[in-house]
Design a protein around this motif. Structure first.
Motif, mmCIF file in Angstrom:
data_model
loop_
_atom_site.group_PDB
_atom_site.id
_atom_site.type_symbol
_atom_site.label_atom_id
_atom_site.label_comp_id
_atom_site.label_asym_id
_atom_site.label_seq_id
_atom_site.Cartn_x
_atom_site.Cartn_y
_atom_site.Cartn_z
ATOM 1 N N GLY A 42 1.881 -5.094 -3.019
ATOM 2 C CA GLY A 42 2.057 -6.470 -4.078
ATOM 3 C C GLY A 42 2.895 -7.440 -3.900
ATOM 4 N N PRO A 43 3.195 -8.552 -3.954
ATOM 5 C CA PRO A 43 3.975 -9.483 -3.554
ATOM 6 C C PRO A 43 4.908 -8.982 -3.009
ATOM 7 C CG PRO A 43 2.360 -10.514 -4.638
ATOM 8 C CD PRO A 43 2.236 -9.571 -5.316
ATOM 9 N N GLU A 44 6.180 -8.639 -4.544
ATOM 10 C CA GLU A 44 7.165 -7.234 -4.509
ATOM 11 C C GLU A 44 7.407 -6.005 -4.354
ATOM 12 O OE1 GLU A 44 5.155 -7.151 -7.446
ATOM 13 O OE2 GLU A 44 5.091 -9.265 -7.692
ATOM 14 N N GLY A 45 6.289 -6.160 -2.659
ATOM 15 C CA GLY A 45 6.504 -4.436 -2.024
ATOM 16 C C GLY A 45 5.614 -3.204 -2.395
ATOM 17 N N PHE A 46 5.650 -2.302 -2.518
ATOM 18 C CA PHE A 46 4.838 -1.089 -2.804
ATOM 19 C C PHE A 46 5.477 -1.136 -4.128
ATOM 20 C CE2 PHE A 46 5.753 0.129 1.809
ATOM 21 C CZ PHE A 46 4.989 0.428 2.051
ATOM 22 N N LEU A 47 4.135 -0.854 -5.022
ATOM 23 C CA LEU A 47 4.255 -1.395 -6.446
ATOM 24 C C LEU A 47 3.563 0.655 -6.767
ATOM 25 C CD1 LEU A 47 1.798 -3.961 -7.117
ATOM 26 C CD2 LEU A 47 4.672 -3.384 -7.302
ATOM 27 N N LYS A 48 5.000 1.074 -6.816
ATOM 28 C CA LYS A 48 4.918 3.165 -7.171
ATOM 29 C C LYS A 48 4.649 3.262 -8.142
ATOM 30 C CE LYS A 48 8.312 3.781 -3.172
ATOM 31 N NZ LYS A 48 8.811 4.874 -3.330
ATOM 32 N N ASN A 49 4.976 2.752 -9.857
ATOM 33 C CA ASN A 49 4.398 2.637 -10.798
ATOM 34 C C ASN A 49 2.668 2.771 -10.482
ATOM 35 O OD1 ASN A 49 4.358 0.338 -10.941
ATOM 36 N ND2 ASN A 49 4.622 -0.259 -12.731
ATOM 37 N N GLN A 50 1.898 1.729 -9.062
ATOM 38 C CA GLN A 50 0.466 2.047 -9.280
ATOM 39 C C GLN A 50 -0.577 2.862 -8.866
ATOM 40 O OE1 GLN A 50 -1.697 -0.574 -10.386
ATOM 41 N NE2 GLN A 50 0.663 -1.355 -11.923
ATOM 42 N N TYR A 51 0.991 4.095 -7.528
ATOM 43 C CA TYR A 51 0.295 4.598 -6.846
ATOM 44 C C TYR A 51 -0.924 5.693 -7.800
ATOM 45 C CZ TYR A 51 3.474 3.784 -3.287
ATOM 46 O OH TYR A 51 4.395 3.159 -2.411
ATOM 47 N N ARG A 52 -1.979 6.345 -7.155
ATOM 48 C CA ARG A 52 -2.398 7.468 -7.565
ATOM 49 C C ARG A 52 -3.129 8.254 -7.104
ATOM 50 N NH1 ARG A 52 -1.238 4.763 -11.499
ATOM 51 N NH2 ARG A 52 -2.223 3.813 -12.479
ATOM 52 N N LYS A 53 -3.123 10.039 -7.339
ATOM 53 C CA LYS A 53 -3.304 10.535 -6.678
ATOM 54 C C LYS A 53 -4.890 10.727 -7.257
ATOM 55 C CE LYS A 53 -1.168 15.176 -8.718
ATOM 56 N NZ LYS A 53 -0.714 15.578 -8.722
ATOM 57 N N TYR A 54 -5.851 11.566 -6.598
ATOM 58 C CA TYR A 54 -7.256 12.086 -7.130
ATOM 59 C C TYR A 54 -7.337 13.784 -6.218
ATOM 60 C CZ TYR A 54 -7.888 7.528 -8.157
ATOM 61 O OH TYR A 54 -7.910 5.741 -8.381
ATOM 62 N N ASN A 55 -7.184 14.729 -7.729
ATOM 63 C CA ASN A 55 -7.621 15.847 -6.745
ATOM 64 C C ASN A 55 -8.739 16.173 -6.861
ATOM 65 O OD1 ASN A 55 -4.996 16.925 -6.974
ATOM 66 N ND2 ASN A 55 -5.015 16.985 -9.144
ATOM 67 N N ILE A 56 -9.511 16.437 -5.366
ATOM 68 C CA ILE A 56 -10.793 15.944 -5.423
ATOM 69 C C ILE A 56 -11.550 17.520 -5.719
ATOM 70 C CG2 ILE A 56 -12.677 16.721 -3.296
ATOM 71 C CD1 ILE A 56 -10.754 13.961 -3.379
ATOM 72 N N LYS A 57 -12.261 17.164 -6.976
ATOM 73 C CA LYS A 57 -12.906 17.839 -7.216
ATOM 74 C C LYS A 57 -14.257 18.176 -7.226
ATOM 75 C CE LYS A 57 -10.939 15.462 -11.973
ATOM 76 N NZ LYS A 57 -11.328 14.539 -12.652
ATOM 77 N N SER A 58 -15.324 17.748 -6.963
ATOM 78 C CA SER A 58 -16.207 17.828 -6.432
ATOM 79 C C SER A 58 -16.038 19.551 -5.362
ATOM 80 C CB SER A 58 -17.367 16.911 -6.286
ATOM 81 O OG SER A 58 -16.880 16.169 -5.061
ATOM 82 N N ASP A 59 -17.492 19.798 -5.140
ATOM 83 C CA ASP A 59 -17.497 21.000 -4.476
ATOM 84 C C ASP A 59 -18.503 20.484 -2.745
ATOM 85 O OD1 ASP A 59 -17.794 24.003 -3.592
ATOM 86 O OD2 ASP A 59 -19.854 23.621 -3.795
ATOM 87 N N ILE A 60 -16.994 20.259 -1.776
ATOM 88 C CA ILE A 60 -16.699 19.691 -0.749
ATOM 89 C C ILE A 60 -16.621 20.763 -0.082
ATOM 90 C CG2 ILE A 60 -16.191 18.555 1.097
ATOM 91 C CD1 ILE A 60 -14.807 16.127 -1.459
ATOM 92 N N GLU A 61 -17.465 20.184 1.247
ATOM 93 C CA GLU A 61 -17.248 21.680 2.808
ATOM 94 C C GLU A 61 -16.075 21.641 2.890
ATOM 95 O OE1 GLU A 61 -18.966 21.408 7.144
ATOM 96 O OE2 GLU A 61 -20.431 21.646 5.043
ATOM 97 N N ALA A 62 -15.036 22.445 3.598
ATOM 98 C CA ALA A 62 -13.818 22.039 4.173
ATOM 99 C C ALA A 62 -13.236 21.238 3.947
ATOM 100 C CB ALA A 62 -13.606 23.371 4.334
ATOM 101 N N GLY A 63 -12.128 20.420 4.089
ATOM 102 C CA GLY A 63 -12.490 19.589 5.300
ATOM 103 C C GLY A 63 -13.137 18.123 5.684
ATOM 104 N N ASP A 64 -14.396 18.235 4.471
ATOM 105 C CA ASP A 64 -15.067 16.574 4.844
ATOM 106 C C ASP A 64 -14.729 15.029 4.390
ATOM 107 O OD1 ASP A 64 -17.167 14.947 5.242
ATOM 108 O OD2 ASP A 64 -18.947 16.382 4.235
ATOM 109 N N ASP A 65 -13.891 15.031 5.335
ATOM 110 C CA ASP A 65 -12.704 13.962 4.625
ATOM 111 C C ASP A 65 -14.321 12.455 4.379
ATOM 112 O OD1 ASP A 65 -10.923 14.458 4.980
ATOM 113 O OD2 ASP A 65 -10.231 13.761 7.438
ATOM 114 N N TYR A 66 -15.455 12.753 5.102
ATOM 115 C CA TYR A 66 -16.043 11.416 4.153
ATOM 116 C C TYR A 66 -16.449 11.726 3.117
ATOM 117 C CZ TYR A 66 -16.095 11.366 9.185
ATOM 118 O OH TYR A 66 -15.266 11.031 10.652
#
Length: 194
Positions: A42-66
């Motif tokens: 944002g205007p102040e720089g990196f907003l670390k309290n807004q960072y999010r991680k998403y543990n991939i939950k669906s059954d995705i083929e190994a390494g399918d980045d798309y």
């Protein structure tokens, strides 16, 4: 920092200075412990309290980045549509950058189109030949590719944003992998447990 945020208008053809830039990246090792990451600037720089991680939950083929990118975008923007459909909270991005090229951009764009979100500029940032920093290519959803001069301050700013998303994604992946290292199938058996 304000000047660098303003420079994003020229680089990406925006009509106004972005107030919120979201950068997305994925991390995994051979398809295991897959994690998607969202970093916010944002205007102040990196907003670390807004960072999010998403543990991939669906059954995705190994390494399918798309597929990983599709899941992250689906979860992020379905939630945004549910919680803030009028975009009043300031948590909607003015610019989206994804770490990757044509495939990642296409996956992210497909999700946004499916959700009828067509007004947020989105670009991919891929490393150049031999993955050299400083030779990044920028990918527009329509297939156009462009680059910036090696000494352009905007390029350094974009590299910093991309590197921060990469750092956060790898850190989230490592934490997930380390946690999985210290678990056993025996932990799940009643009466035996940890």
């Amino acid at each position: 920092h304000e000047e660098l945020m303003e420079s994003m208008m020229d680089v990406f053809g925006l009509s106004d200075t972005p107030e919120r830039i979201e950068i997305y990246d994925n991390s995994h090792i051979s398809g295991t412990n897959q994690v998607g990451a969202l970093v916010v600037v944002g205007p102040e720089g990196f907003l670390k309290n807004q960072y999010r991680k998403y543990n991939i939950k669906s059954d995705i083929e190994a390494g399918d980045d798309y597929a990983m990118m599709r899941e992250v975008f689906t979860r992020r923007f379905k939630r945004a549509l549910t919680e803030d459909p009028d975009r009043q909270s300031g948590t909607w991005p003015d610019l989206i950058l994804v770490d990757g090229g044509k495939g990642q951009v296409s996956a992210a764009t497909d999700v946004l189109n499916e959700l009828n979100i067509t007004d947020i500029p989105l670009f991919g940032v891929s490393k150049g030949p031999d993955r050299n920093a400083g030779r990044e290519k920028f990918h527009h959803p329509d297939g156009r590719v462009f680059d910036l001069p090696h000494n352009d301050p905007s390029l350094y700013f974009i590299q910093r944003m991309r590197d921060e998303s990469h750092r956060f994604a790898i850190g989230s992946h490592r934490a997930k992998r380390n946690k999985a290292t210290f678990t056993s199938p025996l932990d799940e058996i009643a009466g035996i447990g940890p």
